[in-house]
Design an enzyme around this catalytic site. Structure first.
Site, PDB file in Angstrom:
ATOM      1  N   THR A  89       0.839  -1.202   0.000  1.00  0.00           N
ATOM      2  CA  THR A  89       0.000   0.000   0.000  1.00  0.00           C
ATOM      3  C   THR A  89       0.873   1.251   0.000  1.00  0.00           C
ATOM      4  OG1 THR A  89      -1.424   1.314   1.457  1.00  0.00           O
ATOM      5  CG2 THR A  89      -0.154  -0.402   2.512  1.00  0.00           C
ATOM      6  N   ASP A  90       0.315   2.357  -0.488  1.00  0.00           N
ATOM      7  CA  ASP A  90       1.070   3.619  -0.435  1.00  0.00           C
ATOM      8  C   ASP A  90       1.256   4.087   1.014  1.00  0.00           C
ATOM      9  OD1 ASP A  90      -1.557   4.429   0.106  1.00  0.00           O
ATOM     10  OD2 ASP A  90      -1.532   6.110  -1.303  1.00  0.00           O
ATOM     11  N   GLU A  91       0.455   3.532   1.939  1.00  0.00           N
ATOM     12  CA  GLU A  91       0.534   3.995   3.325  1.00  0.00           C
ATOM     13  C   GLU A  91       1.869   3.647   3.981  1.00  0.00           C
ATOM     14  OE1 GLU A  91      -3.064   3.653   5.631  1.00  0.00           O
ATOM     15  OE2 GLU A  91      -4.275   3.496   3.822  1.00  0.00           O
TER      16      GLU A  91
ATOM     17  N   TYR B 148      -1.422  -0.328  11.235  1.00  0.00           N
ATOM     18  CA  TYR B 148      -1.743  -0.991   9.961  1.00  0.00           C
ATOM     19  C   TYR B 148      -0.604  -0.818   8.964  1.00  0.00           C
ATOM     20  CZ  TYR B 148      -3.391  -1.254   5.140  1.00  0.00           C
ATOM     21  OH  TYR B 148      -3.475  -1.526   3.797  1.00  0.00           O
TER      22      TYR B 148
ATOM     23  N   LYS C 254       2.022  -3.528   7.267  1.00  0.00           N
ATOM     24  CA  LYS C 254       2.155  -3.730   5.815  1.00  0.00           C
ATOM     25  C   LYS C 254       3.606  -3.473   5.379  1.00  0.00           C
ATOM     26  CE  LYS C 254      -0.384  -4.505   3.010  1.00  0.00           C
ATOM     27  NZ  LYS C 254      -0.809  -5.822   2.418  1.00  0.00           N
TER      28      LYS C 254
HETATM   29  P1  NAD Z   1     -10.230  -6.536   2.996  1.00  0.00           P
HETATM   30  O1  NAD Z   1     -10.114  -6.274   4.465  1.00  0.00           O
HETATM   31  O2  NAD Z   1     -11.493  -6.174   2.293  1.00  0.00           O
HETATM   32  O3  NAD Z   1      -9.944  -8.074   2.697  1.00  0.00           O
HETATM   33  C1  NAD Z   1      -8.945  -8.794   3.342  1.00  0.00           C
HETATM   34  C2  NAD Z   1      -9.223 -10.267   3.134  1.00  0.00           C
HETATM   35  O4  NAD Z   1      -8.161 -11.015   3.736  1.00  0.00           O
HETATM   36  C3  NAD Z   1     -10.526 -10.747   3.794  1.00  0.00           C
HETATM   37  O5  NAD Z   1     -11.242 -11.562   2.896  1.00  0.00           O
HETATM   38  C4  NAD Z   1     -10.041 -11.555   4.995  1.00  0.00           C
HETATM   39  O6  NAD Z   1     -10.921 -12.608   5.357  1.00  0.00           O
HETATM   40  C5  NAD Z   1      -8.709 -12.086   4.482  1.00  0.00           C
HETATM   41  N1  NAD Z   1      -7.782 -12.433   5.576  1.00  0.00           N
HETATM   42  C6  NAD Z   1      -7.460 -11.648   6.655  1.00  0.00           C
HETATM   43  N2  NAD Z   1      -6.604 -12.317   7.445  1.00  0.00           N
HETATM   44  C7  NAD Z   1      -6.357 -13.505   6.854  1.00  0.00           C
HETATM   45  C8  NAD Z   1      -5.533 -14.619   7.181  1.00  0.00           C
HETATM   46  N3  NAD Z   1      -4.804 -14.616   8.290  1.00  0.00           N
HETATM   47  N4  NAD Z   1      -5.501 -15.667   6.342  1.00  0.00           N
HETATM   48  C9  NAD Z   1      -6.244 -15.678   5.206  1.00  0.00           C
HETATM   49  N5  NAD Z   1      -7.056 -14.673   4.860  1.00  0.00           N
HETATM   50  C10 NAD Z   1      -7.109 -13.585   5.660  1.00  0.00           C
HETATM   51  O7  NAD Z   1      -8.986  -5.769   2.355  1.00  0.00           O
HETATM   52  P2  NAD Z   1      -8.836  -5.099   0.910  1.00  0.00           P
HETATM   53  O8  NAD Z   1      -9.256  -3.678   0.986  1.00  0.00           O
HETATM   54  O9  NAD Z   1      -9.440  -5.990  -0.114  1.00  0.00           O
HETATM   55  O10 NAD Z   1      -7.249  -5.101   0.764  1.00  0.00           O
HETATM   56  C11 NAD Z   1      -6.573  -6.201   0.154  1.00  0.00           C
HETATM   57  C12 NAD Z   1      -5.093  -5.927   0.141  1.00  0.00           C
HETATM   58  O11 NAD Z   1      -4.818  -4.728  -0.575  1.00  0.00           O
HETATM   59  C13 NAD Z   1      -4.492  -5.716   1.537  1.00  0.00           C
HETATM   60  O12 NAD Z   1      -3.249  -6.352   1.588  1.00  0.00           O
HETATM   61  C14 NAD Z   1      -4.342  -4.205   1.651  1.00  0.00           C
HETATM   62  O13 NAD Z   1      -3.286  -3.858   2.504  1.00  0.00           O
HETATM   63  C15 NAD Z   1      -4.044  -3.836   0.208  1.00  0.00           C
HETATM   64  N6  NAD Z   1      -4.444  -2.481  -0.198  1.00  0.00           N
HETATM   65  C16 NAD Z   1      -5.710  -2.035   0.016  1.00  0.00           C
HETATM   66  C17 NAD Z   1      -6.079  -0.775  -0.425  1.00  0.00           C
HETATM   67  C18 NAD Z   1      -7.485  -0.262  -0.249  1.00  0.00           C
HETATM   68  O14 NAD Z   1      -7.751   0.906  -0.569  1.00  0.00           O
HETATM   69  N7  NAD Z   1      -8.438  -1.067   0.226  1.00  0.00           N
HETATM   70  C19 NAD Z   1      -5.138   0.043  -1.078  1.00  0.00           C
HETATM   71  C20 NAD Z   1      -3.837  -0.459  -1.265  1.00  0.00           C
HETATM   72  C21 NAD Z   1      -3.503  -1.717  -0.842  1.00  0.00           C
HETATM   73  P1  TYD Z   2     -10.155   4.938   5.128  1.00  0.00           P
HETATM   74  O1  TYD Z   2     -11.231   4.589   4.152  1.00  0.00           O
HETATM   75  O2  TYD Z   2     -10.197   4.336   6.485  1.00  0.00           O
HETATM   76  O3  TYD Z   2      -8.758   4.665   4.403  1.00  0.00           O
HETATM   77  P2  TYD Z   2      -7.246   5.029   4.882  1.00  0.00           P
HETATM   78  O4  TYD Z   2      -7.271   5.545   6.264  1.00  0.00           O
HETATM   79  O5  TYD Z   2      -6.607   3.695   4.797  1.00  0.00           O
HETATM   80  O6  TYD Z   2      -6.759   6.025   3.893  1.00  0.00           O
HETATM   81  O7  TYD Z   2     -10.152   6.514   5.324  1.00  0.00           O
HETATM   82  C1  TYD Z   2      -9.982   7.386   4.220  1.00  0.00           C
HETATM   83  C2  TYD Z   2      -9.953   8.802   4.752  1.00  0.00           C
HETATM   84  O8  TYD Z   2     -11.239   9.115   5.306  1.00  0.00           O
HETATM   85  C3  TYD Z   2      -8.952   8.997   5.887  1.00  0.00           C
HETATM   86  O9  TYD Z   2      -8.372  10.289   5.758  1.00  0.00           O
HETATM   87  C4  TYD Z   2      -9.803   8.932   7.140  1.00  0.00           C
HETATM   88  C5  TYD Z   2     -11.139   9.486   6.686  1.00  0.00           C
HETATM   89  N1  TYD Z   2     -12.328   8.928   7.391  1.00  0.00           N
HETATM   90  C6  TYD Z   2     -13.286   9.800   7.955  1.00  0.00           C
HETATM   91  O10 TYD Z   2     -13.157  11.037   7.891  1.00  0.00           O
HETATM   92  N2  TYD Z   2     -14.359   9.237   8.603  1.00  0.00           N
HETATM   93  C7  TYD Z   2     -14.525   7.887   8.720  1.00  0.00           C
HETATM   94  O11 TYD Z   2     -15.512   7.446   9.350  1.00  0.00           O
HETATM   95  C8  TYD Z   2     -13.560   7.014   8.099  1.00  0.00           C
HETATM   96  C9  TYD Z   2     -13.707   5.523   8.185  1.00  0.00           C
HETATM   97  C10 TYD Z   2     -12.484   7.581   7.443  1.00  0.00           C
END
Ligand code: NAD
Ligand code: TYD
Length: 341
Positions: A126-128, A154, A158
């Site tokens: 992730t970019d985070e 988090y 990562k």
């Molecule tokens: P999500 O929370 O929706 O899904 C995570 C999945 O992983 C779930 O299905 C969960 O059951 C499974 N899981 C968790 N722990 C596990 C374990 N120990 N063994 C097997 N399965 C397990 O997350 P997401 O938003 O789909 O993110 C997926 C990936 O992409 C993550 O690695 C996250 O860090 C990365 N990512 C997410 C975003 C975003 O904006 N959502 C952006 C950049 C990178």
């Molecule tokens: P989020 O979707 O949790 O993603 P991330 O923190 O991983 O970027 O949050 C996106 C942005 O929205 C972040 O700046 C936090 C803000 N936020 C709120 O203002 N209210 C909320 O209830 C949530 C969940 C996030």
């Protein structure tokens, strides 16, 4: 010959969209969807895809025997590793599961991949991991050379997985790839994250909790673009490299909120509640995605203006999906996170 792909976290938001994209595009791959089904994993995200091409295996990536068995049973060639604890606010409530799954789970998968001679392994980072950017220097963005300076449990977990991947490449010369993407939005997004939380709260007639001054900036990318970037890197990426993935679409949380309110015809004053800020809240994320464009020819295809409308419509059309989630344990979480804030 058809390859077999182990997709960890395939029942989550991005993992399930990735599997859906491969099936829709008729890519010649067999997919082993491996997931522990935590609170964020949902069989409803995958149910219509299961069949000859997609097989589901319930398992924990922290369990070496379960991971090895899946690789052996299905003769897995490549691994795309999405599985993670993914919500910053939950990592503030308790970081244990984050370190366990995101660091230890990644180590277990890397060791299994090494032992079983997996031919490619892509870590979805992730970019985070880069930390935060100043808001008064819009030209400064994260590049792949930016030092990793994570600020939340988090992102630290990562980053732990990310540097483990780097170390396994340098130490064992394994076929490893990393992507570092910005914030995604789209269908099947769990309604604890900003966009699906706000859309579904408004559909329920509830207020939306905006953290701090609402001016934090994120670079939003439609989930299918992210999935396409992952597939591109898996096909053509150079081993040992990390690729930034971004939407070139920086927006403040206020702008996101305004867009959603407008699309749903809800007035700001009645529906927006400013709440206490998230501790350690990163101010700005912005991605420089020059490398993936120049080296692999990938660029985002979806425009925010229309893809956010598609997303909102998906939540309108799939009320049962999110109403089932927003019950039970979710209510306890919502209370812990937002009550008295
Ligand atoms: P999500 O929370 O929706 O899904 C995570 C999945 O992983 C779930 O299905 C969960 O059951 C499974 N899981 C968790 N722990 C596990 C374990 N120990 N063994 C097997 N399965 C397990 O997350 P997401 O938003 O789909 O993110 C997926 C990936 O992409 C993550 O690695 C996250 O860090 C990365 N990512 C997410 C975003 C975003 O904006 N959502 C952006 C950049 C990178
Ligand atoms: P989020 O979707 O949790 O993603 P991330 O923190 O991983 O970027 O949050 C996106 C942005 O929205 C972040 O700046 C936090 C803000 N936020 C709120 O203002 N209210 C909320 O209830 C949530 C969940 C996030």
């Amino acid at each position: 010959m058809t390859k077999t792909l182990l997709v960890t976290g395939a029942a989550g938001f991005i993992g399930s969209n990735f599997v859906r994209m491969l099936v829709k595009r008729r890519e010649s791959v067999k997919i082993i969807a491996f997931d522990k089904l935590t609170y964020a994993g949902n069989m409803a995200n995958l149910a219509d895809l299961l069949g000859d091409q997609v097989v589901f295996v319930k398992g924990d990536i922290c369990d070496p025997a379960a991971v090895t068995k899946a690789i052996e049973d299905y003769r897995v060639d490549e691994i795309v590793h999405f599985a993670a604890e993914s919500h910053v606010d939950r990592s503030i409530l308790g970081s244990g599961p984050f370190v366990q799954t995101n660091v230890v789970g990644t180590q277990v998968l890397l060791d299994a991949a090494r032992a079983k001679d997996i031919t490619k392994f892509l870590y979805v980072s992730t970019d985070e991991v880069y930390g935060t950017l100043p808001e008064d220097q819009p030209d400064v963005k994260f590049t792949e050379e930016t030092p990793l300076q994570p600020n939340s449990p988090y992102s630290a977990s990562k980053a732990g997985g990310d540097v483990l991947v780097r170390s396994y490449f340098h130490t064992f010369n394994m076929p490893l790839l990393t992507t570092r993407c910005s914030n995604n939005y789209g269908p099947y997004h769990f309604p604890e994250k900003l966009i699906p939380l706000f859309v579904t709260n408004l559909m329920e007639g509830k207020q939306v909790p905006l953290y701090g001054d609402g001016k934090n900036v994120r670079d939003w990318l439609y989930v299918e673009d992210h999935c396409d970037a992952i597939w591109t890197v898996l096909q053509r990426g150079a081993f040992g490299e990390a690729y930034n993935v971004g939407g070139n679409n920086e927006m403040t949380n206020r702008q996101i909120t305004e867009t959603i309110l407008k699309a749903m015809d809800k007035p700001w004053d009645q529906f927006v509640k400013y709440v206490q800020d998230r501790p350690g809240h990163d101010r700005r994320y912005a991605i420089d995605a020059t490398k993936i464009k120049e080296h692999l020819g990938w660029e985002p295809k979806f425009r925010f203006d229309s893809a956010i409308k598609t997303t909102i419509q998906w939540y309108r059309d799939n009320e049962k999906w999110w109403r089932d989630i927003k019950s039970g344990d979710y209510l306890k979480y919502y209370d812990t996170q937002y009550a008295g804030r």
